[in-house]
Structures are given as C-alpha cells and as structure tokens.
Scaffold this motif. Sequence first.
Motif, PDB file in Angstrom:
ATOM      1  N   LYS A   1     -22.557  -4.244  16.587  1.00  0.00           N
ATOM      2  CA  LYS A   1     -21.515  -3.876  17.552  1.00  0.00           C
ATOM      3  C   LYS A   1     -20.171  -4.476  17.185  1.00  0.00           C
TER       4      LYS A   1
ATOM      5  N   GLN B   1     -16.466  -2.554  15.561  1.00  0.00           N
ATOM      6  CA  GLN B   1     -15.456  -2.506  16.612  1.00  0.00           C
ATOM      7  C   GLN B   1     -14.124  -2.052  16.034  1.00  0.00           C
TER       8      GLN B   1
ATOM      9  N   LYS C   1     -25.471   5.524  21.320  1.00  0.00           N
ATOM     10  CA  LYS C   1     -24.131   4.969  21.531  1.00  0.00           C
ATOM     11  C   LYS C   1     -23.720   4.108  20.343  1.00  0.00           C
TER      12      LYS C   1
ATOM     13  N   LYS D   1     -20.808   4.849  17.523  1.00  0.00           N
ATOM     14  CA  LYS D   1     -19.769   3.843  17.305  1.00  0.00           C
ATOM     15  C   LYS D   1     -19.630   3.526  15.823  1.00  0.00           C
TER      16      LYS D   1
END
Length: 415
Positions: free
Chosen positions: A104, A108, A162, A166
């Motif tokens: 994650k 970013q 998700k 991303k």
Amino acid sequence: MQIVHATFESGEGGTAVEILLELGVDIEDYKLIQSQTGDLLIINLLYGHADKIIDKLKGQFDFSTNEDRSLIIFTPDTVIPRNKEKVEKSKSRASKETIVTYAKESAQLDSNFIVLAIAASIAAALGLIVNNIPVIVGSMIIAPVFGPIAAMAVGIVLGNWKLFRKGLGAEIVVVAIGIIIGYIFGAVIPDVSINPALRVRMFPTIADLLIAFAAGGAGAYSLIADVKSQPLVGVVIAAALIPVMAALGIGISMWNLSMVYGTSLLLFGNLFSLLLAIIVIFYSKGLKPQWWYESTAQEMIKKSLVFLIIAVIILTIPLSVITYRQMIKEKPTEIIRELYKEQFKDQLEARLVSINTNPNLKKTVLVLYVPAKTRKFLFDQLANRIKERLGADYRVIFEVIPTNIIQPSLSNLDK
C-alpha cells in the motif's frame, strides 16, 4: 520474528487471549497488561500461523474505526530467544499484514512517488542518450517501480481488487512519466543516435525475459522473507523497466519504428514476467487471503496466471526471432565490425559502407572507402583475423572504393 502490539478497550484483552489459546499460542509468547485506560497485548509471532492470529484478532475487533484499538506489527533488530527452535521456524516469511502495508505504501501516488519517478526517468534518459552506464544504474536505484508491481501481485494473491487497482494505477503513472521524459529529452537534445545502450534495448532477446523473471522472483522472495532487504533487489527489478521506458520515449522522438517496436516488446515482456514471478513466489510461500476473500482470490489467481502465461508465450515468438538474429545470424557481423575498427582505426565507421554476412555459406563481403594507396597487407591481416574468429573456411571478400585527398588552394577559395 515479528512482534505485535495490540491495544484494546479496557476488559477486551481477556477475549483476545482466548483467541490466542484457541490457536495454540504458548503463554510464554504473549503478555497481557490490563488497566482502566485500556489493555495492551504483546505477542511474539513465532509460528507459521501468524497470519491466522492477526486475521482472528481483526475479525473479532474493529481496529480501523475504533480509536481505542490499534494493531502495530514490527520486526526487532536483535532477538535473544529462550527457545531458538521457535525463532528459526518463525523466519519463514513476514506476516501478511506487513507485506500488505508495504504494498500500500509503495504504491501510494504522492509527491514523493512522482518526484522519484521523474528524477529516475531523467537520469535514465540522459544516461541512455550519452551511453553512460553509471548514470543508468543510478536511475535504477531511485526508481519507484517495484512497489506498484508488488501491490498488483499482492492484490491478486489476496483477492484484493482495491489494492490491485492501486498498484496498476501507480505503475501506469510511472510508465507514462518514463516514456514522456524520454520523448522530451530525445526531441530536445540534437543529433541523438543509436548507441550501444539504446541498441541493447532496441533488440531484446529471450534472455531479457528470463532475467526479468529471475529478478521478480528474487524481489518477491526478499520481500516475503524480510521487507527491509527489498530495496537491494528492487534495483535489479528497476533495471528491467525504467531504462526501457525512457528508451521507448527516445525511440518515439526519433520516429524510429524499430526502436519503438523493440522497446515495447521488452517493456511488456518484462512487466508480465516480473508480475508472473512475484505471484508464483507469493502463492508458493503461503501468502493466503482471509477466509472470506478466499474464493475471490482463487479466481483472480487463476485468471491472472492464465493471462500472464499466454501473454509471455505470445511475446516469446517475436523475441525468439530477434534472439536468433542477434545471437546467431548477426553475431558474425558484430565480430567483423569490431575487428574492422581495430584494424583500420576507424572507430566511427566513417569509411565502412556495409557488411553482408551469410553464416550458412560462411561468406562475408565488406564494402568500404579507403585511400587509393592503401597497402594490400592490411586487408590480408583483417581477413586472417576474421578467419581466426569465425573459422578458417570463412571466405572474406573486400569491395574497395578508392578515394583521393584533394586540398583546394587558398586562392581558389577566395574566388
């Protein structure tokens, strides 16, 4: 080994301990501190089912919205264990939550990510244009390309759409930045030519796919074993991507269809090979989704593997043709070219018109400009050196175009 610090509302620690007991955690591997302000549970993750412990706690308690609860996972620098056997067993891989957190954060799309992508692309483009290998290597060190690919792979293995989206979005952004900056520098800098750094990416081979696959496997293995060691392998993975993106942009700016075609093959081939290798390593090392995502994850893994394998096989076909030309058909030509440069000291090949080599007939024809008074023994020497490298039965033929040097007088120039 990893350690969990879990905080709960006052009185909830006992329920958390019951979960640990159900999973067979020894009392010596956790400590519960209770108080009126809240409970603190410290857990040493010394077991292969560490993910189950975290999943059970997350399933029982809401850590995301309740401000009185938190879940912190960290890896200690030094451990002096009471039971070395348990610690050795715990070294199999990092916890799932640690890997997800890394994915994650690395995918970013913030200002830091954009700046690093731009800086890496500038270094890669300039390094390719001036054929400066250290600069190209420097671009690999700062390029943020592994994180998004890892996020895509983690999303697939865990059934997390998700996280996959991303990672995909971040990878598209860095690819676009690399191509655009390569195009800009290729268009702005005058007289950009195809040098060895560009040529090697213009004509990719099967070996490039194998290197990318090995780099992806090494990166995934290092990440799942210890997140701290990932940056070292990330450089190898960046080598398969960031210079290729810049080379594609440079090829577009030069309107060189061969370069655009070759670098596009290499870029997509490396991306698919990296992703395939990372997924295989993650899955084989036991990275599993939470049970309610299990069916979704299995479907994603199945479809992804089928797509990636078919894509790699399709890309292998044109790469096999290029590999044949590079390693078999054109190899003699490259050898002859280097020997010619050494013999005639013509490093820029200004006098060399063409080299026509037929490996099947073991024959080569060199067409070149030379001064009319060039001695024959220079050609004999070059022919002998070619035969030493390619075989005594190789036929070497020179088609010589004699040249004369004319120096006009100054009086004629004035007129």
